[in-house]
Scaffold this active site. Structure first.
Site, PDB file in Angstrom:
ATOM      1  N   LYS A  90      25.236  37.552  36.882  1.00  0.00           N
ATOM      2  CA  LYS A  90      25.505  38.339  38.089  1.00  0.00           C
ATOM      3  C   LYS A  90      25.582  39.814  37.768  1.00  0.00           C
ATOM      4  O   LYS A  90      25.045  40.656  38.491  1.00  0.00           O
ATOM      5  CB  LYS A  90      26.805  37.859  38.728  1.00  0.00           C
ATOM      6  CG  LYS A  90      27.228  38.710  39.904  1.00  0.00           C
ATOM      7  CD  LYS A  90      28.713  38.699  40.136  1.00  0.00           C
ATOM      8  CE  LYS A  90      29.538  39.174  38.980  1.00  0.00           C
ATOM      9  NZ  LYS A  90      30.963  38.799  39.171  1.00  0.00           N
ATOM     10  N   ALA A 100      30.663  13.683  30.233  1.00  0.00           N
ATOM     11  CA  ALA A 100      31.762  12.854  29.745  1.00  0.00           C
ATOM     12  C   ALA A 100      32.653  12.424  30.903  1.00  0.00           C
ATOM     13  O   ALA A 100      32.985  13.224  31.783  1.00  0.00           O
ATOM     14  CB  ALA A 100      32.584  13.636  28.719  1.00  0.00           C
ATOM     15  N   TYR A 109      34.654  37.689  47.012  1.00  0.00           N
ATOM     16  CA  TYR A 109      33.997  38.591  46.061  1.00  0.00           C
ATOM     17  C   TYR A 109      32.568  38.167  45.753  1.00  0.00           C
ATOM     18  O   TYR A 109      31.689  39.016  45.607  1.00  0.00           O
ATOM     19  CB  TYR A 109      34.835  38.738  44.780  1.00  0.00           C
ATOM     20  CG  TYR A 109      34.813  37.562  43.841  1.00  0.00           C
ATOM     21  CD1 TYR A 109      33.946  37.527  42.763  1.00  0.00           C
ATOM     22  CD2 TYR A 109      35.675  36.478  44.018  1.00  0.00           C
ATOM     23  CE1 TYR A 109      33.922  36.456  41.885  1.00  0.00           C
ATOM     24  CE2 TYR A 109      35.664  35.404  43.150  1.00  0.00           C
ATOM     25  CZ  TYR A 109      34.782  35.395  42.093  1.00  0.00           C
ATOM     26  OH  TYR A 109      34.753  34.324  41.233  1.00  0.00           O
ATOM     27  N   ILE A 110      32.293  36.870  45.699  1.00  0.00           N
ATOM     28  CA  ILE A 110      30.927  36.426  45.395  1.00  0.00           C
ATOM     29  C   ILE A 110      29.981  36.831  46.526  1.00  0.00           C
ATOM     30  O   ILE A 110      28.862  37.303  46.283  1.00  0.00           O
ATOM     31  CB  ILE A 110      30.871  34.904  45.144  1.00  0.00           C
ATOM     32  CG1 ILE A 110      31.698  34.550  43.904  1.00  0.00           C
ATOM     33  CG2 ILE A 110      29.434  34.423  44.960  1.00  0.00           C
ATOM     34  CD1 ILE A 110      31.865  33.060  43.658  1.00  0.00           C
ATOM     35  N   GLU A 119      41.047  61.214  37.666  1.00  0.00           N
ATOM     36  CA  GLU A 119      42.206  62.105  37.616  1.00  0.00           C
ATOM     37  C   GLU A 119      43.062  62.002  38.875  1.00  0.00           C
ATOM     38  O   GLU A 119      44.269  62.283  38.853  1.00  0.00           O
ATOM     39  CB  GLU A 119      41.768  63.553  37.381  1.00  0.00           C
ATOM     40  CG  GLU A 119      40.991  64.179  38.512  1.00  0.00           C
ATOM     41  CD  GLU A 119      40.520  65.596  38.172  1.00  0.00           C
ATOM     42  OE1 GLU A 119      41.388  66.441  37.859  1.00  0.00           O
ATOM     43  OE2 GLU A 119      39.305  65.849  38.197  1.00  0.00           O
ATOM     44  N   SER A 169      33.966  28.958  28.870  1.00  0.00           N
ATOM     45  CA  SER A 169      34.756  29.913  28.085  1.00  0.00           C
ATOM     46  C   SER A 169      36.051  29.302  27.557  1.00  0.00           C
ATOM     47  O   SER A 169      36.410  29.489  26.396  1.00  0.00           O
ATOM     48  CB  SER A 169      35.062  31.147  28.932  1.00  0.00           C
ATOM     49  OG  SER A 169      33.855  31.770  29.323  1.00  0.00           O
ATOM     50  N   ARG A 198      33.499  34.479  58.784  1.00  0.00           N
ATOM     51  CA  ARG A 198      34.249  33.960  59.939  1.00  0.00           C
ATOM     52  C   ARG A 198      35.565  34.698  60.166  1.00  0.00           C
ATOM     53  O   ARG A 198      36.139  34.643  61.250  1.00  0.00           O
ATOM     54  CB  ARG A 198      34.528  32.471  59.750  1.00  0.00           C
ATOM     55  CG  ARG A 198      35.462  32.150  58.612  1.00  0.00           C
ATOM     56  CD  ARG A 198      35.637  30.661  58.413  1.00  0.00           C
ATOM     57  NE  ARG A 198      36.578  30.399  57.330  1.00  0.00           N
ATOM     58  CZ  ARG A 198      36.895  29.201  56.908  1.00  0.00           C
ATOM     59  NH1 ARG A 198      36.338  28.143  57.454  1.00  0.00           N
ATOM     60  NH2 ARG A 198      37.768  29.032  55.928  1.00  0.00           N
ATOM     61  N   THR A 222      37.479  34.298  33.946  1.00  0.00           N
ATOM     62  CA  THR A 222      37.122  33.940  32.568  1.00  0.00           C
ATOM     63  C   THR A 222      38.184  34.327  31.536  1.00  0.00           C
ATOM     64  O   THR A 222      38.580  33.496  30.719  1.00  0.00           O
ATOM     65  CB  THR A 222      35.761  34.574  32.206  1.00  0.00           C
ATOM     66  OG1 THR A 222      34.771  34.014  33.065  1.00  0.00           O
ATOM     67  CG2 THR A 222      35.384  34.297  30.762  1.00  0.00           C
ATOM     68  N   HIS A 242      39.790  66.298  33.559  1.00  0.00           N
ATOM     69  CA  HIS A 242      39.004  67.001  34.577  1.00  0.00           C
ATOM     70  C   HIS A 242      37.635  67.395  34.029  1.00  0.00           C
ATOM     71  O   HIS A 242      37.516  67.756  32.868  1.00  0.00           O
ATOM     72  CB  HIS A 242      39.773  68.255  35.016  1.00  0.00           C
ATOM     73  CG  HIS A 242      39.108  69.005  36.109  1.00  0.00           C
ATOM     74  ND1 HIS A 242      39.086  68.559  37.415  1.00  0.00           N
ATOM     75  CD2 HIS A 242      38.409  70.166  36.086  1.00  0.00           C
ATOM     76  CE1 HIS A 242      38.408  69.430  38.154  1.00  0.00           C
ATOM     77  NE2 HIS A 242      37.988  70.429  37.364  1.00  0.00           N
ATOM     78  N   THR A 258      30.120  28.342  33.401  1.00  0.00           N
ATOM     79  CA  THR A 258      29.825  29.134  34.599  1.00  0.00           C
ATOM     80  C   THR A 258      29.629  30.609  34.269  1.00  0.00           C
ATOM     81  O   THR A 258      28.654  31.230  34.680  1.00  0.00           O
ATOM     82  CB  THR A 258      30.959  28.971  35.632  1.00  0.00           C
ATOM     83  OG1 THR A 258      30.985  27.607  36.062  1.00  0.00           O
ATOM     84  CG2 THR A 258      30.726  29.865  36.841  1.00  0.00           C
ATOM     85  N   CYS A 259      30.553  31.183  33.507  1.00  0.00           N
ATOM     86  CA  CYS A 259      30.528  32.631  33.276  1.00  0.00           C
ATOM     87  C   CYS A 259      29.224  33.090  32.633  1.00  0.00           C
ATOM     88  O   CYS A 259      28.581  34.017  33.104  1.00  0.00           O
ATOM     89  CB  CYS A 259      31.708  33.041  32.415  1.00  0.00           C
ATOM     90  SG  CYS A 259      31.754  34.813  32.111  1.00  0.00           S
ATOM     91  N   ASP A 306      39.214  27.117  35.630  1.00  0.00           N
ATOM     92  CA  ASP A 306      39.050  27.001  37.081  1.00  0.00           C
ATOM     93  C   ASP A 306      39.356  25.614  37.625  1.00  0.00           C
ATOM     94  O   ASP A 306      39.678  25.465  38.803  1.00  0.00           O
ATOM     95  CB  ASP A 306      37.617  27.379  37.481  1.00  0.00           C
ATOM     96  CG  ASP A 306      37.322  28.862  37.296  1.00  0.00           C
ATOM     97  OD1 ASP A 306      38.165  29.558  36.682  1.00  0.00           O
ATOM     98  OD2 ASP A 306      36.266  29.328  37.744  1.00  0.00           O
ATOM     99  N   CYS A 331      29.516  35.283  35.933  1.00  0.00           N
ATOM    100  CA  CYS A 331      29.742  36.725  35.744  1.00  0.00           C
ATOM    101  C   CYS A 331      28.646  37.439  34.974  1.00  0.00           C
ATOM    102  O   CYS A 331      28.261  38.551  35.320  1.00  0.00           O
ATOM    103  CB  CYS A 331      31.074  36.984  35.052  1.00  0.00           C
ATOM    104  SG  CYS A 331      32.073  35.586  34.659  1.00  0.00           S
ATOM    105  N   GLU A 387      29.410  40.659  46.486  1.00  0.00           N
ATOM    106  CA  GLU A 387      28.605  41.031  45.322  1.00  0.00           C
ATOM    107  C   GLU A 387      27.136  40.706  45.548  1.00  0.00           C
ATOM    108  O   GLU A 387      26.253  41.539  45.291  1.00  0.00           O
ATOM    109  CB  GLU A 387      29.124  40.306  44.075  1.00  0.00           C
ATOM    110  CG  GLU A 387      30.441  40.877  43.571  1.00  0.00           C
ATOM    111  CD  GLU A 387      31.056  40.076  42.435  1.00  0.00           C
ATOM    112  OE1 GLU A 387      31.942  40.620  41.752  1.00  0.00           O
ATOM    113  OE2 GLU A 387      30.677  38.898  42.226  1.00  0.00           O
ATOM    114  N   ALA A 432      38.134  42.832  38.880  1.00  0.00           N
ATOM    115  CA  ALA A 432      37.106  43.706  39.459  1.00  0.00           C
ATOM    116  C   ALA A 432      36.221  42.898  40.390  1.00  0.00           C
ATOM    117  O   ALA A 432      35.990  41.704  40.177  1.00  0.00           O
ATOM    118  CB  ALA A 432      36.257  44.323  38.355  1.00  0.00           C
TER     119      ALA A 432
END
Length: 458
Positions: A52, A116, A180-181, A444, A16, A201, A313, A439, A43-44, A305, A49, A184, A343
């Site tokens: 996933k 490279a 988080y990984i 709310e 990205s 752990r 990203t 509502h 990666t993304c 990263d 992401c 998820e 998130a």
């Protein structure tokens, strides 16, 4: 461009960040090349992401079918076809990678398929081709890779990269890690019908997140059928006739068909030739950069990263834009890494922005006001399910600014994007309270919390 160089800019890595920098610079009339050893998208798009999120979406239907029955639907013969889903996902990833390729080409960027390696501060070799090129400026955007510690039997493990392409779903899996990984993928596998155990752990999952978020999510994922084993790590994995035996430090033995390690990612710097070019690393083996993403070598920059700042990203993309503005448009820009909304696509998901309660309390002598609620949303209360939502506001007692927002529950990622604007803008609790509620929604509650948690000075 000086005639002594082949390119004005050479980008290593077409993820990205690298893609954005290459495109903007080429569109500005500069001669640009980007080298990518795997597939354009990084990666993304290829192994992060995007795939996933597709897997999360696929796995959520199990829960949605349960909810449907609670609302009077009869659901029969529901069946999941892993191969059909995996192939459809790979088709979509290939389409997205193709779009990245097309956009680069359209902008006039030369795409070099190959690894490279830096030979000196201006020279890059494309491994296996014998070809070297020179560039006035070089941008490194190679990202990170999963890390698996070595122990007896560690060769039997997989990481998130292999999890996307499993030939078939295991019947039982241990997911190792508390970040988080890990949470998820535990949710993904459990939702797809795999007997799932999460082993970490530490004393609580999502270290670094707000403690109330961690504790609440731990309870909720167990409600979703995931077994959580804390304060334990692998001593060995032994291959047996019927699977893999996980030997844990707490004395537990768990037999599964697969073991996925999600114990962290490391900057992908090995063999890049950084030492040859004189590029310095941090103690954590990330590329050391200043606020403008410049390394200690005056013509080499790094974003994303591989710099291990905020590994997201949208952050890599912002760093790439700032690099382009600074270097090619004489408009120096830095990226503000504070108050970035993020998130976790666990099940239920998490949305968070700003300071945790612990971080806010460290900023003494200011007092901290905490507003927190947990509740069953209308959907779950309707048919008696116990799933609960958490919302928490962290408020600086002196200025009354809302300095942290933490949500666990359905649609938390969608809510936190908008809450992030309010936190970034420095709005006060009174301004939140002055906002009329929508509502009936779960969101709310964010503007209806009036009761402060009993709370002394920090």
């Amino acid at each position: 461009m000086s005639h002594s160089f082949d390119y004005d800019l050479f980008v290593i890595g077409a993820g990205s960040g690298g893609v954005r920098a290459a495109r903007l610079t080429a569109m500005g009339g500069k001669k640009v090349a980007v080298a990518e050893e795997y597939r354009v998208g990084g990666t993304c798009v290829i192994r992060g992401c995007v795939p996933k999120k597709f897997m999360v979406m696929a796995s959520e239907f199990t829960h949605q079918l349960e909810v449907a029955q609670g609302f009077g639907w009869t659901v029969e013969h529901a069946n999941f076809d892993w191969t059909k889903f995996r192939n459809a996902k790979e088709t979509e990833i290939a389409r997205l990678s193709g779009l990245y390729n097309a956009n680069l080409s359209k902008a006039g960027v030369e795409i070099i398929n190959g690894r490279a390696v830096l030979k000196d501060k201006h020279t890059v070799e494309i491994v296996g081709t014998g070809k070297t090129v020179t560039a006035e400026r070089i941008l490194i955007a190679v990202g990170g890779r999963p890390f698996v510690p070595e122990f007896p039997g560690s060769e039997h493990t997989i990481t998130s990269e292999e999890a996307f392409l499993l030939p078939e779903l295991p019947k039982r899996i241990v997911v190792v890690g508390g970040g988080y990984i890990a949470v998820e993928f535990a949710g993904i596998f459990a939702g797809l019908g795999v007997e799932t155990t999460l082993v970490y752990r530490g004393a609580g999952i999502l270290r670094g997140f707000d403690e109330d978020v961690s504790a609440h999510l731990s309870r909720e994922i167990e409600r979703h059928g995931i077994k959580v084993v804390l304060s334990a790590e692998h001593t060995a994995i032994e291959k047996t006739e019927t699977g893999l035996m996980n030997r844990l430090s707490n004395g537990m033995d768990i037999e599964t068909d697969a073991v996925m390690f999600a114990t962290g990612r490391k900057p992908y710097v090995k063999g890049l030739g950084l030492e040859t070019a004189g590029v310095e690393l941090t103690d954590g083996d990330a590329i050391k950069v200043d606020a403008y993403s410049q390394t200690n070598v005056d013509n080499i920059w790094a974003v994303g990263d591989v710099t291990d700042r905020v590994n997201l990203t949208p952050v890599a993309i912002r760093e790439a834009v700032a690099f382009h503005e600074t270097v090619f448009k004489n408009n120096p820009q830095t990226v503000d890494h504070q108050d970035i909304a993020t998130a976790v696509f666990s099940q239920p998901p998490v949305g968070t922005v700003g300071l945790t309660e612990a971080e806010a309390r460290k900023k003494c002598p200011a007092e901290v006001d905490i507003y927190m609620t947990t509740f069953r949303s209308m959907k779950y209360a309707f048919y008696g399910a116990e799933h609960r939502m958490l919302m928490k506001l962290v408020v600086d007692a002196q200025s009354q600014k809302v300095v942290g927002v933490h949500i666990v529950g359905p649609d938390a990622p969608e809510m936190i994007q908008l809450a992030g604007i309010a936190v970034k803008a420095g709005l006060t609790k009174q301004q939140w309270d002055d906002t009329c509620a929508v509502h009936p929604t779960a969101a709310e509650e964010l503007v209806l919390m009036k009761e402060k948690r009993p709370n002394g000075a920090c």
